[in-house]
Design a protein around this motif. Structure first.
Motif, short mmCIF file in Angstrom:
data_model
loop_
_atom_site.label_atom_id
_atom_site.label_comp_id
_atom_site.label_asym_id
_atom_site.label_seq_id
_atom_site.Cartn_x
_atom_site.Cartn_y
_atom_site.Cartn_z
N GLU B 2 0.84 -1.22 0.00
CA GLU B 2 0.00 0.00 0.00
C GLU B 2 0.86 1.25 0.00
O GLU B 2 1.99 1.24 0.47
N ASN B 3 0.27 2.32 -0.51
CA ASN B 3 1.00 3.59 -0.49
C ASN B 3 0.68 4.34 0.79
O ASN B 3 -0.48 4.47 1.18
N GLU B 6 0.07 9.44 -1.13
CA GLU B 6 -0.38 9.50 -2.54
C GLU B 6 -0.62 10.96 -2.88
O GLU B 6 -1.42 11.64 -2.24
N ASN B 32 3.78 8.62 -5.54
CA ASN B 32 3.27 7.60 -4.62
C ASN B 32 4.44 7.00 -3.86
O ASN B 32 5.45 6.66 -4.46
N PRO B 34 5.44 3.91 -1.34
CA PRO B 34 4.92 2.69 -0.72
C PRO B 34 5.30 2.56 0.75
O PRO B 34 6.28 3.16 1.20
N GLU B 35 4.51 1.77 1.44
CA GLU B 35 4.74 1.53 2.87
C GLU B 35 6.10 0.86 3.09
O GLU B 35 6.52 0.03 2.29
N GLY B 71 -3.66 7.37 3.92
CA GLY B 71 -5.03 7.15 3.43
C GLY B 71 -6.01 8.26 3.78
O GLY B 71 -7.18 8.17 3.41
#
Lengths: 248, 311
Positions: B2-3, B6, B32, B34-35, B71
């Motif tokens: 997951e990002n 973003e 973006n 990423p985690e 998020g």
């Protein structure tokens, strides 16, 4: 509960003012000036008792104004140096930040004006053993303590509304206008509904001549309630402006 | 994967409500992250790095575009419970002691009172500031203030650590300690997004980078993918000048080392590499061959130069 904790965390930073030695030196100077009014009996043709009450109320009001102005410098400095950015990067809303500052400086102001009130009572009792502290005299000082809240709210509003270089001056001018509402009665449009009527918190004449019983405790409660309502209005306006502001 | 960040078409024009600067400070940024990554956001002064970070931290509002952090949009207060942030040139209330300031931060993060004191002691130890816990922040040097800034950023064991120029103001020892802290945070599962001018340090700790120049993103991606292979290096041990002389004409660069050994550089070419391997087989341990990679500094300047030329 979490919101209260956040506000009190910011307020805790704001009442650091109480840890500054200079504050207590100023309180001491104020009390010395109040005490020295006792020696004016010859100059004032025996009116030194009324003069001491008047001087105490005037100096206490000045102290309350100085405390309120200090929040203008505090918020402006925090915005300029980036202290506010560090705090606002935490889970803290911008409105909570402003409320925290208002609560913190109001508590500091109430403590400082409270200490002056206690000091005055001790000096007055010692100077005029037979007179005693009248109800109106005490109400006069308590109203000054209460006036710290709307004055601090004004200071918070102008610290986010106008540029840093003039925020303190604008706040002082506005507080002066707000204290002069009877003199400005004919040009009400200047302040009506926007500036607070700080004359509500001014009982100098009644207190100096100890017009006992003419002012009730209910008056204090109503004035305090009015001050709080006005502070909510001023802080909401400040929050609205602050919400759209880019921070350093 | 997951990002954690973003960014879509993010643009920022500074100025007042009625007057905006014509040139944006940030132009159509798409990014973006990423985690789990350590992302280095690089670029010259005024490129828009700090503007991006301030938008992510909701300290300034974007003119257009969207950003999501963990998020959530940047103005989500709850998301900040999982974010640690070190601003560029951190400043704190000068009347508070280091421990008092961290206590305020801990309260804002909602760290329970029973573990607050212990956690503050831990982070002060991490940044080697335990003995200054009771000193007033107003008397701290730039480096000490930076350390307290790092302490407040890691106080909440963040999921995402955002650092704006974290290495500025630190001495070499402090820089090494900070790099260790960043790597330690990564090992705990924290994603790190930081901008820096110190490219050598960024190259050592980042696994991803993005280069921003004149408000635009020039490139972003994995560091090992962006830095291309640039050829091979042949190291000849001292006392084997004959081998070095055999290869001198083919080498792009030759260095005679003070110990009598040689270092010969060859451009990235499959045939050259084959020839070098043949030399290695013939002369055994007298020769070692390593492939060389473009440094981040060379890559950075190449990209900036290309961007300047094209604009």
């Amino acid at each position: 509960m979490r919101t209260i904790n956040e506000i009190m965390a910011i307020a805790g930073g704001a009442w650091q003012l109480l840890r500054m030695r200079v504050v207590y030196v100023l309180i001491l100077c104020v009390l010395v000036l109040i005490g020295s009014a006792y020696r004016y009996d010859v100059l004032s043709l025996g009116q030194h008792k009324a003069l001491m009450v008047d001087v105490s109320l005037m100096l206490n009001t000045l102290a309350a104004i100085l405390v309120a102005i200090s929040v203008t410098f505090e918020i402006s400095r925090e915005l300029r140096e980036g202290v506010a950015s560090t705090l606002l990067s935490k889970p803290l809303g911008r409105t909570h930040y402003l409320i925290g500052k208002l609560v913190g400086i109001s508590i500091a102001g109430i403590v400082i004006t409270g200490l002056i009130t206690i000091g005055f009572c001790i000096i007055f009792n010692a100077a005029f053993e037979d007179a005693g502290i009248g109800q109106t005299m005490l109400l006069g000082h308590l109203l000054i303590m209460a006036s710290v809240i709307p004055m601090s709210a004004l200071a918070v509003l102008f610290s986010v509304l106008v540029p840093e270089s003039i925020s303190a001056i604008v706040t002082v001018i506005v507080i002066w206008f707000a204290h002069s509402t009877p003199a400005l009665d004919k040009i009400k449009i200047l302040y009506g509904g926007i500036l607070p009527d700080l004359n509500l918190f001014n009982l100098k004449a009644e207190a100096a001549y100890n017009v006992a019983g003419s002012i009730s405790w209910m008056y204090l409660v109503l004035a305090l309630a009015w001050g709080i309502i006005y502070s909510v209005f001023a802080t909401s306006l400040a929050s609205l402006v602050f919400g759209y502001r880019d921070l350093k | 994967m997951e990002n954690i960040i973003e960014i879509k078409n993010l643009t920022k024009y500074y100025g007042s409500l009625f007057w905006k600067k014509k040139k944006p400070s940030l132009c159509d940024l798409n990014l973006n992250i990423p985690e789990g990554a350590i992302f280095g956001f690089l670029g010259p002064n005024g490129a828009g790095k700090t503007t991006t970070i301030k938008i992510l931290m909701n300290l300034i509002k974007q003119s257009s575009g969207d950003a999501l952090i963990l998020g959530y949009p940047p103005d989500n207060v709850e998301a900040k419970r999982s974010i640690g942030f070190l601003p560029d040139a951190p400043a704190f209330s000068p009347y508070l002691s280091a421990a008092e300031f961290l206590n305020i931060c801990a309260k804002l993060f909602g760290i329970p009172s029973d573990i607050r004191k212990k956690r503050i002691a831990e982070v002060l130890e991490n940044v080697r500031m335990t003995r200054h816990a009771k000193s007033k922040l107003g008397g701290f040097s730039r480096g000490m203030t930076q350390r307290i800034g790092i302490a407040q950023a890691i106080l909440n064991n963040p999921k995402l650590l955002i650092l704006d120029e974290p290495l500025v103001g630190l001495d070499p020892h402090g820089r090494q300690e900070l790099k260790d802290i960043i790597l330690d945070q990564k090992s705990r599962g924290t994603s790190v997004f930081f901008c820096s001018h110190i490219l050598s340090d960024a190259e050592k700790i980042c696994d991803r980078i993005g280069i921003l120049c004149e408000s635009k993103l020039l490139c972003a991606g994995r560091l090992d993918e962006l830095l291309s292979e640039t050829g091979s290096k042949l190291h000849v041990n001292p006392g084997h000048d004959d081998i070095a002389k055999e290869m001198l004409s083919a080498a792009a660069e030759t260095i005679k080392r003070p110990d009598g050994g040689w270092e010969l550089s060859f451009p990235n070419n499959a045939e050259t590499t084959q020839a070098l391997l043949a030399v290695r087989e013939k002369h055994g341990n007298a020769v070692t061959i390593t492939s060389s990679r473009e440094s981040l500094e060379d890559f950075f300047f190449r990209k900036i130069e290309d961007a300047t030329k094209s604009s």
